[in-house]
Design an enzyme around this catalytic site. Structure first.
Site, PDB file in Angstrom:
ATOM      1  CB  THR A 145      -9.300   1.473  11.847  1.00  0.00           C
ATOM      2  OG1 THR A 145      -8.194   1.871  11.053  1.00  0.00           O
ATOM      3  CG2 THR A 145     -10.157   0.521  11.064  1.00  0.00           C
ATOM      4  CG  ASP A 151     -12.136  18.409  -3.635  1.00  0.00           C
ATOM      5  OD1 ASP A 151     -13.077  19.237  -3.683  1.00  0.00           O
ATOM      6  OD2 ASP A 151     -10.948  18.757  -3.601  1.00  0.00           O
ATOM      7  NE  ARG A 178       1.275   2.594  13.190  1.00  0.00           N
ATOM      8  CZ  ARG A 178       0.375   3.364  13.785  1.00  0.00           C
ATOM      9  NH1 ARG A 178       0.774   4.291  14.639  1.00  0.00           N
ATOM     10  NH2 ARG A 178      -0.912   3.232  13.540  1.00  0.00           N
ATOM     11  CE  LYS A 220      -7.218   6.525   4.736  1.00  0.00           C
ATOM     12  NZ  LYS A 220      -5.811   6.148   4.570  1.00  0.00           N
ATOM     13  CG  ASP A 265      -4.786   4.435   1.890  1.00  0.00           C
ATOM     14  OD1 ASP A 265      -5.943   4.855   1.714  1.00  0.00           O
ATOM     15  OD2 ASP A 265      -4.282   4.268   3.023  1.00  0.00           O
ATOM     16  CE  LYS A 274      -2.266   1.689   3.722  1.00  0.00           C
ATOM     17  NZ  LYS A 274      -2.073   3.147   3.738  1.00  0.00           N
TER      18      LYS A 274
END
Ligand code: C5P
Length: 232
Positions: A119, A64, A211, A61, A59, A32
């Site tokens: 999340t 607009d 992570r 996101k 990604d 990603k």
């Protein structure tokens, strides 16, 4: 596409991401590319990682007005990414415009999924900061249904929501789930989390893991553990 683990390559430079991916040898994990890396390196990082043989979830996101999103997606459609996304909060008109812009002249296009509720957001944050006073699970489901009826291929949601999304939107509708943690590791800023094994049980199609892999002492072992737990 089948079940897979997508590594969130949240790095600030191409050099850092190559150094990280070189540790995987001949393996070419699904990656990603998020805003940090894309804003730092631009479209070239997508071309380079694709040329190395990685599948890519871009990604970005987007959120607009419909016209801007349509034109943005038209530009992104020139990149050979496998999945990209917009925020469902941008409304069905925006999602339909995104699909129109993303579809190439030959009719092909990357998969388009919608972010439901991040999340890192929980019930309390949602009520106090964005003033939505409904159960979070209901909000996620409503966004998922709107995304489906706007023609999108799936949603980004938390692993605990994946089963309900499939129940309502069908098994074919993709659930891509960040917020994955090993049982013993720190949650960080994520709130709605599950282990890779639990995400598999919940019916996620793809888990997005950052992570727990990128900051592990042995990222390859951490990735392999995710694959073992999630794909089997
Ligand atoms: O490091 P961590 O595993 O928390 O990374 C999760 C990744 O998934 C990050 O790149 C984050 O931007 C992304 N993401 C998320 N929640 C969403 C959508 C994307 O955490 N709803």
């Amino acid at each position: 596409m089948g079940k897979d683990v997508i590594i969130a390559c949240d790095f600030a430079s191409a050099q850092d991401v190559y150094a990280f991916l070189d540790r995987f040898g001949e393996r070419r994990p699904f990656v990603k590319i998020g805003m940090e890396l894309f804003y730092a390196e631009g479209p070239e990082i997508v071309r380079q990682l694709k040329a190395r043989g990685h599948k890519i979830f871009l990604d970005v996101k987007c959120h607009d007005i419909p016209n801007t999103i349509k034109k943005t997606m038209r530009v992104l459609s020139r990149l050979d990414v496998d999945i990209t996304n917009v925020h469902a909060a941008g409304t069905s008109r925006m999602m339909e415009a995104a699909l129109e812009g993303l579809t190439r002249e030959d009719g092909t296009r990357p998969l388009l999924i919608a972010v439901t509720m991040l999340t890192s957001t929980d019930q309390e944050i949602m009520e106090e900061d964005i003033l939505i006073k409904r159960p979070l699970s209901e909000v996620v489901m409503s966004y998922a249904v709107t995304a489906k009826y706007s023609g999108l291929d799936g949603v980004v949601c938390s692993p605990p929501e994946a089963a309900a999304v499939h129940d309502v939107c069908g098994e074919e509708f993709l659930t891509v789930t960040p917020g994955v943690r090993f049982a013993e590791s720190a949650a960080g800023d994520q709130k709605r989390i599950m282990t890779p094994a639990a995400a598999k049980e919940a019916g996620s199609d793809y888990i997005v893991v950052g992570r727990p892999i990128t900051e592990a002492d042995d990222p390859v072992a951490a990735y392999e553990r995710c694959v073992r737990e999630f794909v089997g």
